[in-house]
Design a protein around this motif. Structure first.
Motif, mmCIF file in Angstrom:
data_model
loop_
_atom_site.group_PDB
_atom_site.id
_atom_site.type_symbol
_atom_site.label_atom_id
_atom_site.label_comp_id
_atom_site.label_asym_id
_atom_site.label_seq_id
_atom_site.Cartn_x
_atom_site.Cartn_y
_atom_site.Cartn_z
ATOM 1 N N SER A 1 39.315 25.780 68.288
ATOM 2 C CA SER A 1 39.533 27.219 68.282
ATOM 3 C C SER A 1 39.549 27.752 69.649
ATOM 4 N N ILE A 2 38.476 27.289 70.470
ATOM 5 C CA ILE A 2 38.424 27.825 71.825
ATOM 6 C C ILE A 2 39.697 27.388 72.770
ATOM 7 N N ILE A 3 40.321 26.042 72.298
ATOM 8 C CA ILE A 3 41.748 25.820 72.995
ATOM 9 C C ILE A 3 42.648 26.520 72.639
ATOM 10 N N ASN A 4 42.628 27.073 71.272
ATOM 11 C CA ASN A 4 43.766 27.802 70.780
ATOM 12 C C ASN A 4 43.680 29.106 71.267
ATOM 13 N N ILE A 5 42.650 29.816 71.616
ATOM 14 C CA ILE A 5 42.398 31.093 72.018
ATOM 15 C C ILE A 5 42.853 31.056 73.504
ATOM 16 N N ILE A 6 42.186 29.909 74.135
ATOM 17 C CA ILE A 6 42.952 29.916 75.636
ATOM 18 C C ILE A 6 44.327 29.742 75.616
ATOM 19 N N ASN A 7 45.238 29.049 74.723
ATOM 20 C CA ASN A 7 46.350 28.745 74.853
ATOM 21 C C ASN A 7 46.976 30.028 74.608
ATOM 22 N N GLU A 8 46.328 30.838 73.617
ATOM 23 C CA GLU A 8 46.953 32.010 72.989
ATOM 24 C C GLU A 8 47.104 33.182 74.397
ATOM 25 N N TYR A 9 45.886 33.084 74.904
ATOM 26 C CA TYR A 9 45.734 34.024 76.038
ATOM 27 C C TYR A 9 46.009 33.455 77.316
ATOM 28 N N SER A 10 46.569 32.623 77.620
ATOM 29 C CA SER A 10 46.754 32.114 79.081
ATOM 30 C C SER A 10 47.329 32.813 79.869
ATOM 31 N N ILE A 11 48.248 33.613 79.504
ATOM 32 C CA ILE A 11 48.991 34.369 80.619
ATOM 33 C C ILE A 11 48.350 35.445 80.887
ATOM 34 N N PHE A 12 47.325 36.134 79.946
ATOM 35 C CA PHE A 12 46.428 37.110 80.560
ATOM 36 C C PHE A 12 45.311 36.385 81.457
ATOM 37 N N ILE A 13 45.017 35.118 81.076
ATOM 38 C CA ILE A 13 43.937 34.640 81.824
ATOM 39 C C ILE A 13 44.524 34.259 83.150
ATOM 40 N N ILE B 1 46.971 35.905 84.843
ATOM 41 C CA ILE B 1 47.094 36.950 85.569
ATOM 42 C C ILE B 1 45.942 37.448 86.034
ATOM 43 N N GLY B 2 44.870 37.463 85.430
ATOM 44 C CA GLY B 2 43.634 38.084 85.705
ATOM 45 C C GLY B 2 43.005 37.154 86.874
ATOM 46 N N ALA C 1 44.698 35.452 88.899
ATOM 47 C CA ALA C 1 45.630 36.010 90.017
ATOM 48 C C ALA C 1 45.217 37.223 90.744
ATOM 49 N N ILE C 2 44.796 38.025 89.796
ATOM 50 C CA ILE C 2 44.326 39.470 90.550
ATOM 51 C C ILE C 2 43.093 39.165 91.043
ATOM 52 N N ILE C 3 42.126 38.288 90.686
ATOM 53 C CA ILE C 3 40.950 37.994 91.254
ATOM 54 C C ILE C 3 41.214 37.314 92.642
ATOM 55 N N THR C 4 42.024 36.262 92.545
ATOM 56 C CA THR C 4 42.129 35.405 93.744
ATOM 57 C C THR C 4 43.058 36.448 94.733
ATOM 58 N N LEU C 5 43.848 37.488 94.285
ATOM 59 C CA LEU C 5 44.400 38.545 95.346
ATOM 60 C C LEU C 5 43.274 39.350 96.010
ATOM 61 N N LEU C 6 42.493 39.817 94.997
ATOM 62 C CA LEU C 6 41.019 40.554 95.640
ATOM 63 C C LEU C 6 40.214 39.894 96.628
ATOM 64 N N LEU C 7 40.152 38.629 96.367
ATOM 65 C CA LEU C 7 39.305 37.857 96.939
ATOM 66 C C LEU C 7 39.951 37.622 98.435
ATOM 67 N N PHE C 8 41.256 37.295 98.225
ATOM 68 C CA PHE C 8 42.018 37.198 99.613
ATOM 69 C C PHE C 8 41.949 38.239 100.351
ATOM 70 N N ILE C 9 42.225 39.409 99.995
ATOM 71 C CA ILE C 9 42.066 40.797 100.662
ATOM 72 C C ILE C 9 40.727 41.221 101.186
ATOM 73 N N ILE C 10 39.845 40.835 100.309
ATOM 74 C CA ILE C 10 38.335 40.884 100.915
ATOM 75 C C ILE C 10 38.200 40.118 102.176
ATOM 76 N N THR C 11 38.581 39.050 102.076
ATOM 77 C CA THR C 11 38.604 37.674 102.978
ATOM 78 C C THR C 11 39.320 38.376 104.248
ATOM 79 N N MET C 12 40.632 38.893 104.087
ATOM 80 C CA MET C 12 41.016 39.261 105.402
ATOM 81 C C MET C 12 40.511 40.401 105.892
#
Length: 167
Positions: free
Chosen positions: A3-15, A17-18, A20-31
Motif C-alpha cells: 500500500s505504501i508503494i502504491n501511494i508513492i506510485n500514485e503521488y510520485s509526480i507530486f513528490i 515536484i515537491g 524539485a521545489i525543495i532542491t531549488l530552494l536549497l540551491f537558492i539558499i546555497t547561492m
C-alpha cells in the motif's frame, strides 16, 4: 508495504515536484550563502591586509613587540630612579642655619651656625664666631646625627633642626 508503494506510485509526480521545489530552494539558499561568504571573505581579506598592505597580524605582532620594548624601558627607568633615589640619600638635603649674637658688645647677629646633612644625618656643622677684633670659623663633622666634638647651644639647635627637617 504494497500500500505504501502504491501511494508513492500514485503521488510520485507530486513528490517529485515537491522534491524539485525543495532542491531549488536549497540551491537558492546555497547561492545566497555563497555570495554572503564571498562578501565576508572580501571584507576579511581587506581587514587582514591592514594599512599600507601590511598584514593585520603582523601589525599586531609589531605593536606587541613595541609594548614589550616599552615595558622593558619603563622597568629600566624605574630601576634607574631607585638607584638615583638611593644615591640622593648621600647628598646634602638637610640644612639649617641660625644667626646669633655671640658677644654682648657686638652690635648685630654676625655669628652663625649652619648644619649641612644628608639623609643618614652625616655631614658637618660650620660655625662662624664674630667679635670686634677677630672672626673664627669652626667645622665639626657629624656622623649619624652625633658629633664627637662638644657642640654649643646654637650648634645643637641647628643640628636638631636639620635632623628633624623633611627631605
Amino acid at each position: 508495504m504494497d500500500s505504501i508503494i502504491n501511494i508513492i506510485n500514485e503521488y510520485s509526480i507530486f513528490i517529485i515536484i515537491g522534491l524539485a521545489i525543495i532542491t531549488l530552494l536549497l540551491f537558492i539558499i546555497t547561492m545566497i550563502l555563497l555570495v554572503s561568504v564571498k562578501k565576508l571573505e572580501k571584507k576579511y581579506r581587506k581587514m587582514m591586509r591592514g594599512v599600507n598592505n601590511k598584514n593585520l597580524e603582523q601589525m599586531l605582532n609589531d605593536n606587541l613587540d613595541n609594548i614589550e620594548k616599552a615595558l622593558n624601558k619603563s622597568q629600566e627607568a624605574i630601576d634607574e630612579c631607585k638607584n638615583i633615589s638611593q644615591e640622593l640619600k648621600g647628598c646634602v638635603n638637610k640644612v639649617a642655619i641660625m644667626r646669633y649674637k655671640a658677644f654682648e658688645d657686638v652690635g648685630s647677629d654676625l655669628s652663625f651656625s649652619i648644619a649641612i646633612l644628608d639623609s643618614y644625618n652625616d655631614g658637618v656643622i660650620i660655625t662662624g664666631i664674630y667679635s670686634r677684633h677677630d672672626s673664627t670659623t669652626y667645622a665639626k663633622p657629624i656622623d649619624k646625627g652625633i658629633s664627637r666634638y662638644d657642640l654649643s647651644e646654637e650648634e645643637l639647635h641647628v643640628l636638631n633642626e636639620a635632623i628633624n627637617s623633611k627631605n
